[in-house]
Design an enzyme around this catalytic site. Sequence first.
Site, short mmCIF file in Angstrom:
data_model
loop_
_atom_site.label_atom_id
_atom_site.label_comp_id
_atom_site.label_asym_id
_atom_site.label_seq_id
_atom_site.Cartn_x
_atom_site.Cartn_y
_atom_site.Cartn_z
N ASP A 277 0.88 -1.17 0.00
CA ASP A 277 0.00 0.00 0.00
C ASP A 277 0.92 1.23 0.00
O ASP A 277 2.09 1.12 0.38
CB ASP A 277 -0.84 -0.07 1.28
CG ASP A 277 -1.51 1.23 1.62
OD1 ASP A 277 -2.42 1.62 0.89
OD2 ASP A 277 -1.13 1.85 2.63
N ASP B 54 0.08 5.20 0.80
CA ASP B 54 -0.03 6.18 1.87
C ASP B 54 -0.11 5.47 3.23
O ASP B 54 -0.93 4.57 3.42
CB ASP B 54 -1.24 7.10 1.68
CG ASP B 54 -1.07 8.41 2.42
OD1 ASP B 54 -0.28 9.23 1.95
OD2 ASP B 54 -1.70 8.58 3.48
N1 PLP Z 1 -7.48 8.38 -1.97
C1 PLP Z 1 -7.04 9.60 -1.66
C2 PLP Z 1 -7.67 10.78 -2.28
C3 PLP Z 1 -5.99 9.78 -0.75
O1 PLP Z 1 -5.56 11.01 -0.44
C4 PLP Z 1 -5.41 8.63 -0.15
C5 PLP Z 1 -4.33 8.75 0.79
O2 PLP Z 1 -3.71 9.79 0.96
C6 PLP Z 1 -5.89 7.37 -0.51
C7 PLP Z 1 -6.93 7.28 -1.41
C8 PLP Z 1 -5.37 6.11 0.08
O3 PLP Z 1 -4.20 5.71 -0.57
P1 PLP Z 1 -3.50 4.33 -0.20
O4 PLP Z 1 -4.38 3.22 -0.67
O5 PLP Z 1 -2.18 4.41 -0.91
O6 PLP Z 1 -3.34 4.35 1.29
CA CA Z 2 -2.79 3.28 3.13
#
Ligand code: PLP
Ligand code: CA
Length: 304
Positions: free
Chosen positions: A27, A29
């Site tokens: 993943d 973020d």
């Molecule tokens: N969607 C948006 C708009 C976001 O800002 C984030 C995280 O910052 C995510 C989804 C989630 O991302 P990930 O699946 O990489 O944690």
């Molecule tokens: Ca995440």
Amino acid sequence: FGFKGCQKIRGAQIRGLLEAKDFFLFDCDGVIWHGENAITGAAKVVNALIRSGKNVVFVTNNSTRPRENYVNKFTRLGFTDVMLDQIFSSSYCSALYLRDVVKVRGQVFVIGCEGLRMELLEAGIPCVEETDDPDATIYNCALAPDVKAVLVGHDDKLTFLKLAKASCYLRDPECLFLATDNDPWHPLSGGRILPGSGSLTAALEVASGRKATVIGKPSRFMFECISSQFKGVDPAQCLMVGDRLETDMLFGSNCGLDTMLTLTGVSQIEEAQEYRNSDLTTNHSYVPDYVVDTIADFLPAFED
Ligand code: PLP
Ligand code: CA
């Protein structure tokens, strides 16, 4: 099933796990970065995994950017070896779904950022043009006659008019209802949050009385995209690393992958233990097999 899972691992146990697996799904973020800042040590770990010959892919529910932007972001943050074909975003996978699974004929009405539209256009999927007429309302605007799908993603320019148009298109039972992801909210620094696209999808589910098909995690479709592009990937050889129990750990469980929670993001170990101790067996799908404080804990495994 009992109390399996949530095993906090370190040192030699991490080394053993990294040796045992040959395919790593990260993943983004909360695991690799926080917004624009890389998590300390993450670049070293990812570079070392790739150089040691492991397969590494990134699975992000963030639908706001095209994949090229992620390649640039990885490079900018010191992840030197990440290429386009390692990036699986909910926007890219939505485009694959529309093109290859439903083979959509007609236009797609998109609630989302420019990056989502760019992914669709790159896959050859026509999107309804956005109006910039400030006087347009749901009473006087034109509706496109050939909309075959409504796709909802993160949209920082959401308007009531967009929600109203989407609700109208969804009156047609032939018009598909898709969501890039179902994330409820995202953390920002300083304790603030952003509502996620799950909250926009929920509004349209109420207005339409329908349920959206979710493309991103925890749906299996992202893993199907990975499997079709990396031939012969064996779920038993995979480790899914994430920071959110309800998306990442459930995604891993849904796809038959071993899962690891890092504590640099949304979910706390206490929440994982609560799911583990629950009598409701469906809650066990949220329980990680392994827990580490941060993926920087992988680093000693690459030092002799
Ligand atoms: N969607 C948006 C708009 C976001 O800002 C984030 C995280 O910052 C995510 C989804 C989630 O991302 P990930 O699946 O990489 O944690
Ligand atoms: Ca995440």
